[in-house]
Scaffold this motif. Structure first.
Motif, PDB file in Angstrom:
ATOM      1  N   ILE A 116       4.854  10.819  -4.746  1.00 38.71           N
ATOM      2  CA  ILE A 116       6.075  11.377  -4.964  1.00 38.71           C
ATOM      3  C   ILE A 116       6.211  12.468  -6.436  1.00 38.71           C
ATOM      4  O   ILE A 116       6.966  13.371  -6.186  1.00 38.71           O
ATOM      5  CB  ILE A 116       7.224  10.094  -5.256  1.00 38.71           C
ATOM      6  N   PRO A 117       5.620  12.056  -7.561  1.00 37.81           N
ATOM      7  CA  PRO A 117       5.747  13.168  -8.489  1.00 37.81           C
ATOM      8  C   PRO A 117       5.223  14.600  -8.345  1.00 37.81           C
ATOM      9  O   PRO A 117       5.580  15.480  -8.411  1.00 37.81           O
ATOM     10  CB  PRO A 117       5.288  12.359  -9.788  1.00 37.81           C
ATOM     11  N   GLN A 118       3.996  14.172  -7.324  1.00 39.04           N
ATOM     12  CA  GLN A 118       3.260  15.613  -6.892  1.00 39.04           C
ATOM     13  C   GLN A 118       4.263  16.467  -6.017  1.00 39.04           C
ATOM     14  O   GLN A 118       4.336  17.644  -6.202  1.00 39.04           O
ATOM     15  CB  GLN A 118       2.075  15.196  -6.399  1.00 39.04           C
ATOM     16  N   VAL A 119       4.943  15.747  -5.089  1.00 40.16           N
ATOM     17  CA  VAL A 119       5.683  16.336  -4.268  1.00 40.16           C
ATOM     18  C   VAL A 119       6.932  17.119  -4.923  1.00 40.16           C
ATOM     19  O   VAL A 119       7.269  18.104  -4.617  1.00 40.16           O
ATOM     20  CB  VAL A 119       6.286  15.569  -3.286  1.00 40.16           C
ATOM     21  N   LEU A 120       7.452  16.394  -5.736  1.00 45.16           N
ATOM     22  CA  LEU A 120       8.538  16.820  -6.585  1.00 45.16           C
ATOM     23  C   LEU A 120       8.269  17.968  -7.415  1.00 45.16           C
ATOM     24  O   LEU A 120       9.004  18.996  -7.624  1.00 45.16           O
ATOM     25  CB  LEU A 120       9.138  15.613  -7.617  1.00 45.16           C
ATOM     26  N   GLY A 121       7.038  17.954  -8.158  1.00 42.96           N
ATOM     27  CA  GLY A 121       6.437  18.900  -8.913  1.00 42.96           C
ATOM     28  C   GLY A 121       6.417  20.286  -8.147  1.00 42.96           C
ATOM     29  O   GLY A 121       6.571  21.244  -8.401  1.00 42.96           O
ATOM     30  N   ALA A 122       5.671  20.079  -6.736  1.00 44.57           N
ATOM     31  CA  ALA A 122       5.511  21.250  -6.062  1.00 44.57           C
ATOM     32  C   ALA A 122       6.589  21.929  -5.370  1.00 44.57           C
ATOM     33  O   ALA A 122       6.800  23.170  -5.270  1.00 44.57           O
ATOM     34  CB  ALA A 122       4.439  20.780  -4.634  1.00 44.57           C
ATOM     35  N   GLU A 137       0.778  -1.349   0.055  1.00 43.36           N
ATOM     36  CA  GLU A 137      -0.018  -0.052  -0.149  1.00 43.36           C
ATOM     37  C   GLU A 137       0.699   1.340   0.172  1.00 43.36           C
ATOM     38  O   GLU A 137       0.600   2.241  -0.596  1.00 43.36           O
ATOM     39  CB  GLU A 137      -1.207  -0.086   1.229  1.00 43.36           C
ATOM     40  N   ILE A 138       2.104   1.284   1.154  1.00 40.17           N
ATOM     41  CA  ILE A 138       2.920   2.340   0.884  1.00 40.17           C
ATOM     42  C   ILE A 138       3.553   2.660  -0.451  1.00 40.17           C
ATOM     43  O   ILE A 138       3.669   3.778  -0.850  1.00 40.17           O
ATOM     44  CB  ILE A 138       3.865   2.333   1.936  1.00 40.17           C
ATOM     45  N   HIS A 139       4.097   1.522  -0.795  1.00 36.61           N
ATOM     46  CA  HIS A 139       4.644   1.352  -2.482  1.00 36.61           C
ATOM     47  C   HIS A 139       3.737   2.094  -3.547  1.00 36.61           C
ATOM     48  O   HIS A 139       4.297   2.876  -4.340  1.00 36.61           O
ATOM     49  CB  HIS A 139       5.250   0.242  -2.496  1.00 36.61           C
ATOM     50  N   LYS A 140       2.708   1.693  -3.369  1.00 35.25           N
ATOM     51  CA  LYS A 140       1.625   2.030  -4.512  1.00 35.25           C
ATOM     52  C   LYS A 140       1.373   3.360  -4.429  1.00 35.25           C
ATOM     53  O   LYS A 140       1.070   4.225  -5.148  1.00 35.25           O
ATOM     54  CB  LYS A 140       0.249   1.155  -4.326  1.00 35.25           C
ATOM     55  N   ARG A 141       0.966   3.894  -2.960  1.00 31.40           N
ATOM     56  CA  ARG A 141       0.566   5.507  -2.881  1.00 31.40           C
ATOM     57  C   ARG A 141       2.053   6.358  -2.991  1.00 31.40           C
ATOM     58  O   ARG A 141       1.786   7.250  -3.476  1.00 31.40           O
ATOM     59  CB  ARG A 141       0.094   5.598  -1.655  1.00 31.40           C
ATOM     60  N   SER A 142       3.048   5.884  -2.944  1.00 31.62           N
ATOM     61  CA  SER A 142       4.388   6.615  -3.099  1.00 31.62           C
ATOM     62  C   SER A 142       4.713   6.862  -4.440  1.00 31.62           C
ATOM     63  O   SER A 142       5.029   7.994  -4.927  1.00 31.62           O
ATOM     64  CB  SER A 142       5.458   5.865  -2.494  1.00 31.62           C
ATOM     65  N   ARG A 143       4.187   6.086  -5.528  1.00 28.24           N
ATOM     66  CA  ARG A 143       4.036   6.380  -6.703  1.00 28.24           C
ATOM     67  C   ARG A 143       3.369   7.433  -7.430  1.00 28.24           C
ATOM     68  O   ARG A 143       3.635   7.944  -8.293  1.00 28.24           O
ATOM     69  CB  ARG A 143       4.003   5.140  -7.582  1.00 28.24           C
ATOM     70  N   ILE A 144       2.276   7.637  -6.452  1.00 28.01           N
ATOM     71  CA  ILE A 144       1.165   8.813  -6.899  1.00 28.01           C
ATOM     72  C   ILE A 144       1.793   9.947  -6.350  1.00 28.01           C
ATOM     73  O   ILE A 144       1.652  10.930  -6.853  1.00 28.01           O
ATOM     74  CB  ILE A 144      -0.132   8.368  -6.527  1.00 28.01           C
TER      75      ILE A 144
END
Length: 104
Positions: A15-21, A6-13
């Protein structure tokens, strides 16, 4: 094991948003605070206005001095100005004459 998935699946969603922000925040900060940012532009604009005002003042003073120098040229000599400069340079005055010195 399902918690790890679950952590691995949500981190894929996430991480790109955090990097973009973070990327947007980085560029927004440097747009305002950087060496070529908004605050630097405002500061340069104010300095430019102050220097232009100073330049106009110096130009008017220069024009006044050029006009006085033109009166001392041999082809256009003003006797009154010549006498004034001679008295000032030689520290010479006539008898019964008062001298008023003005600071410039």
């Amino acid at each position: 094991m399902s918690l790890f998935r679950e952590i691995h699946k949500r981190s894929r969603i996430v991480i790109p948003q955090v990097l973009g922000a973070a990327l947007v925040a980085y560029f927004a900060y440097h747009t305002i605070e950087g060496d070529r940012g908004v605050w630097a532009w405002i500061h340069l604009t104010q300095n430019l206005q102050a220097k232009q005002t100073e330049m106009l003042s110096v130009q008017s003073e220069r024009e006044e001095l050029e006009a006085r120098v033109a009166l001392l040229r041999p082809d256009n000599l003003d006797p009154d100005l010549l006498e004034e400069r001679a008295r000032d340079v030689l520290n010479y005055g006539r008898e019964n004459e008062y001298l008023v010195i003005q600071q410039r």
